[in-house]
Design an enzyme around this catalytic site. Structure first.
Site, PDB file in Angstrom:
ATOM      1  N   ASP A 215      38.665  30.644  32.725  1.00 15.51           N
ATOM      2  CA  ASP A 215      39.354  31.925  32.615  1.00 15.51           C
ATOM      3  C   ASP A 215      39.629  32.507  34.001  1.00 15.51           C
ATOM      4  O   ASP A 215      38.751  32.507  34.866  1.00 15.51           O
ATOM      5  CB  ASP A 215      38.447  32.883  31.820  1.00 15.51           C
ATOM      6  CG  ASP A 215      39.151  34.153  31.416  1.00 15.51           C
ATOM      7  OD1 ASP A 215      40.164  34.060  30.724  1.00 15.51           O
ATOM      8  OD2 ASP A 215      38.683  35.244  31.810  1.00 15.51           O
ATOM      9  N   GLU A 277      43.049  28.383  34.070  1.00 24.11           N
ATOM     10  CA  GLU A 277      44.045  29.425  33.747  1.00 24.11           C
ATOM     11  C   GLU A 277      44.450  30.051  35.078  1.00 24.11           C
ATOM     12  O   GLU A 277      43.718  30.857  35.644  1.00 24.11           O
ATOM     13  CB  GLU A 277      43.456  30.498  32.821  1.00 24.11           C
ATOM     14  CG  GLU A 277      44.537  31.456  32.367  1.00 24.11           C
ATOM     15  CD  GLU A 277      44.075  32.891  32.111  1.00 24.11           C
ATOM     16  OE1 GLU A 277      44.801  33.618  31.422  1.00 24.11           O
ATOM     17  OE2 GLU A 277      43.003  33.288  32.597  1.00 24.11           O
TER      18      GLU A 277
END
Ligand code: GLC
Length: 559
Positions: A215, A277
């Site tokens: 993330d 990401e």
């Protein structure tokens, strides 16, 4: 537990895998609380195996106060009770592997929950303490320190700083939180943070997890002086000089973290893989993360953000392949995820009207929409993305042709982006609505009958998109995905490798891949002829007199 031989032999799985993204809150609810859970996922493994995917990526399933749907993690090495138990998680891992499916988890290293034991200790310990040094606490600016320490902004609206009340009851220091106030950013200059996340990686790798989606991977390291933005926006423009550095995105120091992580992954006998990401628009800044000693893969958001236009898509595909080849990494092809408007609804809009900016529903709302056209294009986009060289991601529901839910009542919205922007940005709930499995029933098969209402309201016509409805429909999107994935597994031309463009007119994207494969996509208003000597393996829409219909794609075999 060792991997079954059927998948263990495929050591380069991440170079060509089709990864299916499961948003656990919204996939399948086994215990009737209206929130999806691990046993719900287990119950749908036969469906996933039948779909033909290679891996699942599960969004955060760790204990969390759920201020950002699980991206506020209070314990990285346990399971959120709403989702189940560690035993459920271990059973899912074993059963998925037995079904030939690898499992990727989601790790959130940029911030913790404010309920994480370290943040609670930091609050209690006070200014200047070693506990505060694990986060980014600073005194405020201006009289009384009443102004935030710098001009950084939260992704969810407003300043990126929250002020604490110190033990003596007085307004105290501020802490950085690039997302919600309950998501304090950690200090990656602190050795405890490195050790903690390394332990977390090992904890899950030891349990058989095959990889991690990382993330906000480009956000971990911040400018040492917390320099003001001074109006600098992100992503930086394509022509920004290399020495222009954003103070909190894509800082050079972040690469050191991923070198450490790669060595952790490489210390395992089984091939473990990462997918970052990373929202940077310039190719060379993305592929810097994919050097051989860093991450294996990263999401291709330029592809996701490209309008449905042949020239734009060709430009993105060409530059993606060239830049990834430069570091020897496979590309990924992504059409959607839990943060962005679903592709069937994005492509339903006149592409020239789409607003620039983050591609969640906010950028599309209010634009005229043609849902049938959107679905037709989404089906063509699926065949395109699954034919391109590299790995591909499918966000749960894409295989059902699910649209975005655009009319969630304000009082049912859950995304902190909605509240953080004072309702100006509707947020991301519309792509997170619990899936329909059956044509009828209280929650269209998401929960057992007689359960609590789903955590986000489903559309009244949700049943027509259900897996059950698709089963009886030979033209269903589910059937299209199943056939495409079966062919992908069978044809040596697909997956990792290369492509050759074919000039087939301004409205057509066409390429071939060896041996003997072609993908033709028609973006124009009129049917186009398919090449001589080819036969159609699969098409996203019926041909029109042997020609490729508008807004459709075909996979071809050359003799
Ligand atoms: C990532 C996640 C998103 C989350 C944010 C903060 O962008 O995909 O859902 O809100 O990080 O963790």
């Amino acid at each position: 537990m060792p991997l079954p031989a059927s998948i263990a032999a495929d050591r380069d799985w991440w170079r060509h895998a089709v990864v299916y993204q499961i948003y656990p809150r919204s996939f399948a609810d086994s215990n009737g609380d209206g929130v999806g859970d691990i046993n719900g996922i287990r119950s749908r493994l036969p469906y996933l195996a039948g779909l033909g995917i290679d891996a699942i990526w599960i969004n955060p399933w760790y204990p969390s106060p759920m201020k950002d749907a699980g991206y506020d993690v209070s314990d990285y090495r346990a399971i959120e009770p709403v989702f189940g138990t560690m035993a459920d998680a271990e059973a899912l891992l074993a059963e998925a592997h037995d079904a030939g499916i690898r499992v990727i988890l989601d790790i959130v290293p940029n911030h913790t929950s404010d309920q994480h034991r370290w943040f609670q200790a930091a609050l209690a310990a006070g200014p200047g303490s070693p506990e505060r040094d694990r986060f980014i606490f600073r005194d405020g600016r201006g009289p009384g320190g009443n102004e935030p320490p710098n001009d950084w902004m939260s992704e969810f609206g407003g300043p990126a700083w929250t002020r604490v009340t110190e033990a003596d009851g007085r307004p105290g220091q501020w802490y950085l939180r690039l997302f919600a106030p309950e998501q304090p950013d950690v200090n990656w200059n602190h050795p405890d943070i490195h050790a903690e996340f390394e332990q977390t990686l090992r904890f899950w790798f030891d349990r058989g997890v095959d990889g991690f989606r990382i993330d906000v991977a480009h956000g971990l390291v911040k400018d040492a002086d917390l320099r003001d933005l001074g109006g600098l926006t992100f992503p930086l423009p394509a022509d920004a000089p290399e020495d222009v550095q954003h103070p909190h995105w894509d800082q050079p120091g972040v690469h050191d973290v991923f070198r450490e992580w790669r060595s952790v992954a490489d210390s395992y006998a089984e091939p473990k893989a990462f997918c970052g990401e990373i929202w940077v628009s310039r190719d060379h800044r993305l592929t810097a993360y994919l050097r051989p000693d860093e991450l294996h893969t990263a999401f291709n958001f330029n592809f996701l953000q490209s309008p449905w236009r042949p020239a734009d898509l060709r430009r993105v595909i060409t530059s993606t392949l060239a830049s990834h080849a430069g570091v020897g990494a496979p590309a990924t092809w992504v059409l959607g995820n839990h943060d962005v408007c679903r592709p069937a609804s994005r492509y339903a809009r006149p592409q020239e009207l789409v607003r620039a900016g983050f591609p969640n529903l906010h950028s599309y709302l209010g634009l005229p929409a043609d849902p049938a056209l959107g679905l037709r294009r989404a089906r063509a986009a699926a065949l395109l993305s699954l034919a391109l060289p590299g790995a591909a991601y499918v966000y749960a529901g894409e295989e059902l042709g699910l649209p975005e839910v655009e009319d969630i009542p304000d009082d049912a919205r859950q995304d902190p982006m909605f509240a953080g922007t004072g309702g100006e940005n509707v947020g991301r709930d519309g792509c997170r609505v619990p899936l329909p499995w059956t044509t009828g029933g209280e929650s269209f098969g998401f929960s057992p009958e007689g359960s609590a209402a789903p955590w986000l309201p489903q559309s009244s016509d949700w049943g027509r998109y259900s897996a059950e409805a698709a089963e009886g429909d030979p033209a269903s999107t589910l059937g299209l995905y199943r056939r495409a994935l079966a062919l992908r597994a069978e044809l040596p031309a697909l997956g990792d490798g290369d492509l050759a463009w074919v000039e087939a007119g301004p409205d057509v994207l066409a390429f071939t891949r060896d041996p003997g494969f072609g993908c033709w996509v028609n973006f124009g208003d009129a049917p186009v002829a398919l090449p001589e000597g080819s036969s159609v393996l699969l098409a996203s829409h019926d041909l029109v007199g042997g020609r490729l219909a508008p807004d459709s794609a075909a996979w071809l075999q050359f003799a």
